[in-house]
Design an enzyme around this catalytic site. Structure first.
Site, PDB file in Angstrom:
ATOM      1  N   GLU A   1       0.781  -1.044   0.143  1.00  0.00           N
ATOM      2  CA  GLU A   1      -0.075  -0.098  -0.040  1.00  0.00           C
ATOM      3  C   GLU A   1       0.943   1.294  -0.024  1.00  0.00           C
ATOM      4  O   GLU A   1       1.737   1.460   1.074  1.00  0.00           O
ATOM      5  CB  GLU A   1      -0.953   0.046   1.450  1.00  0.00           C
ATOM      6  CG  GLU A   1      -1.620   1.250   1.637  1.00  0.00           C
ATOM      7  CD  GLU A   1      -1.897   1.388   2.944  1.00  0.00           C
ATOM      8  OE1 GLU A   1      -2.140   2.389   3.588  1.00  0.00           O
ATOM      9  OE2 GLU A   1      -2.015   0.295   3.891  1.00  0.00           O
TER      10      GLU A   1
ATOM     11  N   THR B   1      -4.362   5.726   2.971  1.00  0.00           N
ATOM     12  CA  THR B   1      -4.571   7.244   3.277  1.00  0.00           C
ATOM     13  C   THR B   1      -5.468   7.930   2.203  1.00  0.00           C
ATOM     14  O   THR B   1      -5.554   8.934   1.898  1.00  0.00           O
ATOM     15  CB  THR B   1      -3.501   7.971   3.442  1.00  0.00           C
ATOM     16  OG1 THR B   1      -2.778   7.157   4.474  1.00  0.00           O
ATOM     17  CG2 THR B   1      -3.886   9.184   4.613  1.00  0.00           C
TER      18      THR B   1
ATOM     19  N   LYS C   1     -10.378  -1.875   8.190  1.00  0.00           N
ATOM     20  CA  LYS C   1      -9.293  -1.556   8.757  1.00  0.00           C
ATOM     21  C   LYS C   1      -9.383  -1.199  10.194  1.00  0.00           C
ATOM     22  O   LYS C   1      -9.978  -0.067  10.396  1.00  0.00           O
ATOM     23  CB  LYS C   1      -8.452  -0.654   8.053  1.00  0.00           C
ATOM     24  CG  LYS C   1      -7.034  -0.166   8.814  1.00  0.00           C
ATOM     25  CD  LYS C   1      -6.620   1.089   7.895  1.00  0.00           C
ATOM     26  CE  LYS C   1      -5.522   1.596   8.532  1.00  0.00           C
ATOM     27  NZ  LYS C   1      -4.738   2.553   7.651  1.00  0.00           N
TER      28      LYS C   1
END
Length: 211
Positions: free
Chosen positions: A41, A70, A130
């Protein structure tokens, strides 16, 4: 189940690349993939994130799935998708991002903390969530919320290292997100990329021993 979610549930580790760019980032990613990491990521607040995502999609095609992290809102989701991100990860829950992912066939794994947020994300169409920040919440928290919500795959992010990783999976994590513990800045600065590879391999071996 999407192919990306299937890969996540099989490999169980997402490497989080934040703040690295240029040759150092390329060599670090190569080191991680060489150590067996299959999901990487790139956070959107990394300088040149979109360029890195696009480059790594080509570089690691067939070897690793490259995603964007993000991803805070719909605009960032669109930019990440255009760059070639294969999945979108957020520290927050934004239903617009989940809906966009569904339209594009992209897995979206939003950041959540409370049971209400977890169920809300699931109902909105998130394939996994998450749970963040786990370093503060603690592994006991994960075990407690998993009890009534064990049908929702949870990616535990924060506080995962070689000594704690087993406890996260024992508490019910489907996968874990790991940043600085995989991307040691001192090793990268020193050009010790073989050490990154060896360290990544240790994490991968622990995960494989659990299955």
């Amino acid at each position: 189940m999407s192919g990306t979610l299937e890969l996540l549930l099989k490999e169980r580790i997402v490497a989080i690349v934040r703040g690295l760019e240029g040759e150092a980032a390329d060599r670090a990613a190569e080191a991680l993939v060489g150590g067996g990491i299959r999901l990487v990521e790139v956070t959107m607040n990394t300088p040149g994130a979109l360029k890195t995502i696009a480059g790594w999609r080509e570089k690691f095609d067939g070897r690793a799935a490259i995603g964007a992290g993000t991803v805070l809102d719909l605009q960032m989701a669109k930019e990440a998708a255009a760059a070639g991100a294969m999945y979108l990860i957020s520290p927050n829950l934004d239903e617009e991002v989940i809906a966009f992912g569904a339209e594009r066939g992209l897995s979206v794994w939003p950041g959540v903390m409370t049971p209400t947020e977890i169920v809300r994300a699931w109902k909105a169409g998130a394939e996994a969530v998450k749970v963040f920040p786990m370093a503060s919440l603690g592994v006991g928290y994960l075990a407690e919320i998993r009890a009534p919500l064990d049908h929702i795959p949870m990616i535990a992010t924060g506080g995962v290292d070689l000594t704690t990783i087993r406890s996260y999976f024992e508490a019910g994590a489907a996968a874990v997100g790991i940043g600085s513990r995989l991307l040691n800045r001192e090793w990268i600065k020193a050009g010790d990329f073989e050490r990154l590879t060896d360290n990544a391999r240790r994490y991968v071996e622990i995960v494989r021993s659990l299955t």
